[in-house]
Design a protein around this motif. Structure first.
Motif, PDB file in Angstrom:
ATOM      1  N   LEU A   1       0.808  -1.217   0.000  1.00  0.00           N
ATOM      2  CA  LEU A   1       0.000   0.000   0.000  1.00  0.00           C
ATOM      3  C   LEU A   1       0.843   1.269   0.000  1.00  0.00           C
ATOM      4  N   MET A   2       2.016   1.237   0.637  1.00  0.00           N
ATOM      5  CA  MET A   2       2.832   2.455   0.752  1.00  0.00           C
ATOM      6  C   MET A   2       3.620   2.760  -0.521  1.00  0.00           C
ATOM      7  N   TYR A   3       4.236   1.765  -1.102  1.00  0.00           N
ATOM      8  CA  TYR A   3       5.110   2.013  -2.253  1.00  0.00           C
ATOM      9  C   TYR A   3       4.386   2.680  -3.419  1.00  0.00           C
ATOM     10  N   PRO A   4       3.190   2.217  -3.798  1.00  0.00           N
ATOM     11  CA  PRO A   4       2.492   2.910  -4.888  1.00  0.00           C
ATOM     12  C   PRO A   4       2.108   4.350  -4.543  1.00  0.00           C
ATOM     13  N   LEU A   5       1.909   4.623  -3.252  1.00  0.00           N
ATOM     14  CA  LEU A   5       1.558   5.988  -2.858  1.00  0.00           C
ATOM     15  C   LEU A   5       2.647   6.978  -3.255  1.00  0.00           C
ATOM     16  N   THR A   6       3.901   6.549  -3.187  1.00  0.00           N
ATOM     17  CA  THR A   6       4.978   7.458  -3.566  1.00  0.00           C
ATOM     18  C   THR A   6       4.874   7.834  -5.037  1.00  0.00           C
ATOM     19  N   ALA A   7       4.601   6.858  -5.886  1.00  0.00           N
ATOM     20  CA  ALA A   7       4.482   7.133  -7.320  1.00  0.00           C
ATOM     21  C   ALA A   7       3.206   7.903  -7.632  1.00  0.00           C
ATOM     22  N   ILE A   8       2.101   7.511  -7.022  1.00  0.00           N
ATOM     23  CA  ILE A   8       0.825   8.187  -7.275  1.00  0.00           C
ATOM     24  C   ILE A   8       0.906   9.653  -6.861  1.00  0.00           C
ATOM     25  N   LEU A   9       1.477   9.905  -5.683  1.00  0.00           N
ATOM     26  CA  LEU A   9       1.609  11.286  -5.219  1.00  0.00           C
ATOM     27  C   LEU A   9       2.536  12.092  -6.119  1.00  0.00           C
ATOM     28  N   LEU A  10       3.660  11.512  -6.498  1.00  0.00           N
ATOM     29  CA  LEU A  10       4.608  12.224  -7.353  1.00  0.00           C
ATOM     30  C   LEU A  10       3.997  12.564  -8.713  1.00  0.00           C
ATOM     31  N   VAL A  11       3.401  11.594  -9.363  1.00  0.00           N
ATOM     32  CA  VAL A  11       2.801  11.834 -10.690  1.00  0.00           C
ATOM     33  C   VAL A  11       1.627  12.795 -10.574  1.00  0.00           C
ATOM     34  N   GLY A  12       0.802  12.616  -9.552  1.00  0.00           N
ATOM     35  CA  GLY A  12      -0.341  13.506  -9.363  1.00  0.00           C
ATOM     36  C   GLY A  12       0.073  14.943  -9.110  1.00  0.00           C
ATOM     37  N   LEU A  13       1.140  15.131  -8.341  1.00  0.00           N
ATOM     38  CA  LEU A  13       1.630  16.488  -8.089  1.00  0.00           C
ATOM     39  C   LEU A  13       2.259  17.094  -9.344  1.00  0.00           C
ATOM     40  N   LEU A  14       3.000  16.299 -10.081  1.00  0.00           N
ATOM     41  CA  LEU A  14       3.599  16.811 -11.317  1.00  0.00           C
ATOM     42  C   LEU A  14       2.538  17.187 -12.346  1.00  0.00           C
ATOM     43  N   ARG A  15       1.471  16.421 -12.392  1.00  0.00           N
ATOM     44  CA  ARG A  15       0.386  16.701 -13.344  1.00  0.00           C
ATOM     45  C   ARG A  15      -0.631  17.698 -12.799  1.00  0.00           C
TER      46      ARG A  15
END
Length: 139
Positions: A48-62
């Motif tokens: 659950l934690m590892y995907p949050l890092t990618a989701i947050l990063l991509v969501g913030l960049l977009r």
């Protein structure tokens, strides 16, 4: 007080990203450097934690305004699992639990700082911060 509220509204998801990255790096340190073998519940928390890092990063960049809606379900579910894991370690509430019948026991405390800070506690705090920051971003 208004300045703090405005600052939190602007930066809450960045704080969530920082918490997710620290949690991910911490879990990798504990397993890859310190050599602690993760139990089943630790793996669920990582899932659950590892995907949050990618989701947050991509969501913030977009600049995705729906980002909290993607993050909140994962962080709340992770919060539940880490709370259960912590209670399993520190109390007898779930004494008959069958969560970790194979491999490393889920009650193994690799660290126990100050008598209460264990790895599931650290995950609980990270999921709590991410959840609170996502709720702040929604409101």
């Amino acid at each position: 007080m208004q300045r703090i509220s405005d600052w939190l509204n602007r930066n809450s998801l960045y704080i969530a990203l920082l918490a997710a990255w620290i949690a991910m790096c911490g879990s990798l340190y504990f397993s890859e450097v310190a050599g602690y073998i993760p139990c089943t519940l630790c793996w669920y928390q990582r899932i659950l934690m590892y995907p949050l890092t990618a989701i947050l990063l991509v969501g913030l960049l977009r600049r995705d305004r729906h980002l909290p809606y993607y993050v909140l379900p994962l962080s709340l579910f992770g919060l539940c699992i880490s709370t259960y894991h912590y209670l399993l370690e520190k109390t007898d509430i779930f004494a008959g639990s069958t969560a970790c019948r194979q491999g490393v026991s889920c009650t193994t405390q690799w660290i126990n700082w100050f008598g209460f800070v264990t790895i599931p506690f650290l995950a609980l705090i990270a999921f709590l911060i991410i959840s609170i920051m996502s709720i702040i971003a929604l409101v």
